[in-house]
Design a protein around this motif. Sequence first.
Motif, PDB file in Angstrom:
ATOM      1  N   ARG A 230       0.841  -1.204   0.000  1.00 60.38           N
ATOM      2  CA  ARG A 230       0.000   0.000   0.000  1.00 60.38           C
ATOM      3  C   ARG A 230       0.871   1.246   0.000  1.00 60.38           C
ATOM      4  O   ARG A 230       0.563   2.240  -0.668  1.00 60.38           O
ATOM      5  N   ALA A 231       1.961   1.202   0.759  1.00 58.77           N
ATOM      6  CA  ALA A 231       2.880   2.343   0.806  1.00 58.77           C
ATOM      7  C   ALA A 231       3.556   2.547  -0.545  1.00 58.77           C
ATOM      8  O   ALA A 231       3.821   3.684  -0.957  1.00 58.77           O
ATOM      9  N   GLN A 232       3.821   1.449  -1.253  1.00 58.65           N
ATOM     10  CA  GLN A 232       4.461   1.553  -2.565  1.00 58.65           C
ATOM     11  C   GLN A 232       3.558   2.299  -3.536  1.00 58.65           C
ATOM     12  O   GLN A 232       4.035   3.105  -4.357  1.00 58.65           O
ATOM     13  N   ILE A 233       2.255   2.066  -3.434  1.00 55.75           N
ATOM     14  CA  ILE A 233       1.322   2.780  -4.308  1.00 55.75           C
ATOM     15  C   ILE A 233       1.224   4.244  -3.910  1.00 55.75           C
ATOM     16  O   ILE A 233       1.333   5.151  -4.743  1.00 55.75           O
ATOM     17  N   SER A 234       1.009   4.482  -2.628  1.00 56.47           N
ATOM     18  CA  SER A 234       0.789   5.853  -2.165  1.00 56.47           C
ATOM     19  C   SER A 234       2.054   6.702  -2.215  1.00 56.47           C
ATOM     20  O   SER A 234       1.986   7.931  -2.064  1.00 56.47           O
ATOM     21  N   ASN A 235       3.196   6.085  -2.445  1.00 55.51           N
ATOM     22  CA  ASN A 235       4.449   6.832  -2.517  1.00 55.51           C
ATOM     23  C   ASN A 235       4.650   7.500  -3.877  1.00 55.51           C
ATOM     24  O   ASN A 235       5.585   8.284  -4.058  1.00 55.51           O
ATOM     25  N   VAL A 236       3.749   7.200  -4.828  1.00 55.92           N
ATOM     26  CA  VAL A 236       3.844   7.812  -6.158  1.00 55.92           C
ATOM     27  C   VAL A 236       3.148   9.174  -6.114  1.00 55.92           C
ATOM     28  O   VAL A 236       1.938   9.260  -5.939  1.00 55.92           O
ATOM     29  N   ASP A 237       3.937  10.239  -6.258  1.00 56.78           N
ATOM     30  CA  ASP A 237       3.406  11.601  -6.137  1.00 56.78           C
ATOM     31  C   ASP A 237       2.240  11.858  -7.076  1.00 56.78           C
ATOM     32  O   ASP A 237       1.251  12.494  -6.709  1.00 56.78           O
TER      33      ASP A 237
END
Length: 419
Positions: A230-237
Amino acid sequence: MPGSIEPLDLVGVQVPYHFRCPISLELMRDPVTVSTGQTYDRTSIESWVATGNTTCPVTRAPLPDFTLIPNHTLRRLIQDWCVANQAFGIERIPTPKQPAEPTMVRSLLNQASSVSNPFQSRLSALRRLKGLARDSDKNRSVISSHNAREILISIVFSDMGSGSSELNQEALALLVMFQLTESQCASIASDSNKVIYLSQLLFHSSIEVRVNSASLIEIVLAGTRSSDLRAQISNVDEIFEGVADILKNLNSYPRALKTSIRALFALCLVKQTRHKAVQAGAAETLIDRLADLDKCDAERALATIELLCRIPSGCSAFAAHALTVPLLVKTILKISDRATEYAAGALMALCSESEQSQRDAVSAGVLTQLLLLVQSDCTDRAKRKAQMLLKLLRDSWSEDSIGNSDDFAKFACSEVVPF
């Protein structure tokens, strides 16, 4: 339409016996015939079979198969009868759309998935499947049972390097009508190329493509248990920027508003990247759009506001908006218990960080709202937040506002159990 016998009898209309479903005794809207020759309303006989019954409700004879044959003749007779009795307020039943046949669904999926088929043939198959999926939950269930999600995922993310084609877009529009399994969500979330591709679609020239991309991002986030993924997705600006832009600029499209709120909430559940939502302007847009939302979306928006108020940059952004505190105060006890709890939590965070927010809350009449809240049937968590907020704001009340309030003395001076 008055589908039940009771309202039809009230207007003095005698419903012909053979127009009534033997199971529900209501006027049939979609009559179908089973293998014993008996006719029932489709929804009634489907419910009968779904509960484990294997016999005909009327004859009690075993049903060798569960094929339902539309009784077009009877349906037309019922429609004619409805038209003849329009003077009594009876509306004509619409012609029902026929359910998707498994063999047809299988054929269309094969046609869409075969790369050897002409482009237009594959596109036509996807559009027919989309039309069927829109018609009913049952159709979506039939489509899903034929490995449709895996096929559609494969088409959506095919040829990502060459941009988005009509084929990708139609597959995406169909895919977001289904819930994905955890493994399917993980397979998308763990592939950075797929995530980046979805983030690019958030800025597509087509509104539908943008909204469908946001919808798939929300589905994947909600279906992924791994906090790292989930963090990998939300880390995309670009994902925060794209979702916030949809919320800000496409509010005249109801589905865009609903989808962007859901996606933003799912993104903000990842604590370490909430600051990206603030940087994308989500705080200001949430306040601007709050009054446009229905109950469920308002609850989710308020939950997102409370989440963003838990970080310093979020508090600052909300405090800088002149309408934040007045809207949150107004929301208390107005929408739902959940909305009240989220609003009280956000106010608590804002007032803890800003004396100006405290003054704004007082000016907006928060005293009355909080006193009503602690004496209401709202959740215990909401009441505890209200008591803590009363205690925090005790020094901010003017004497005129509390001079005659015994309730204030009772609740503002009481011991509060932290939530």
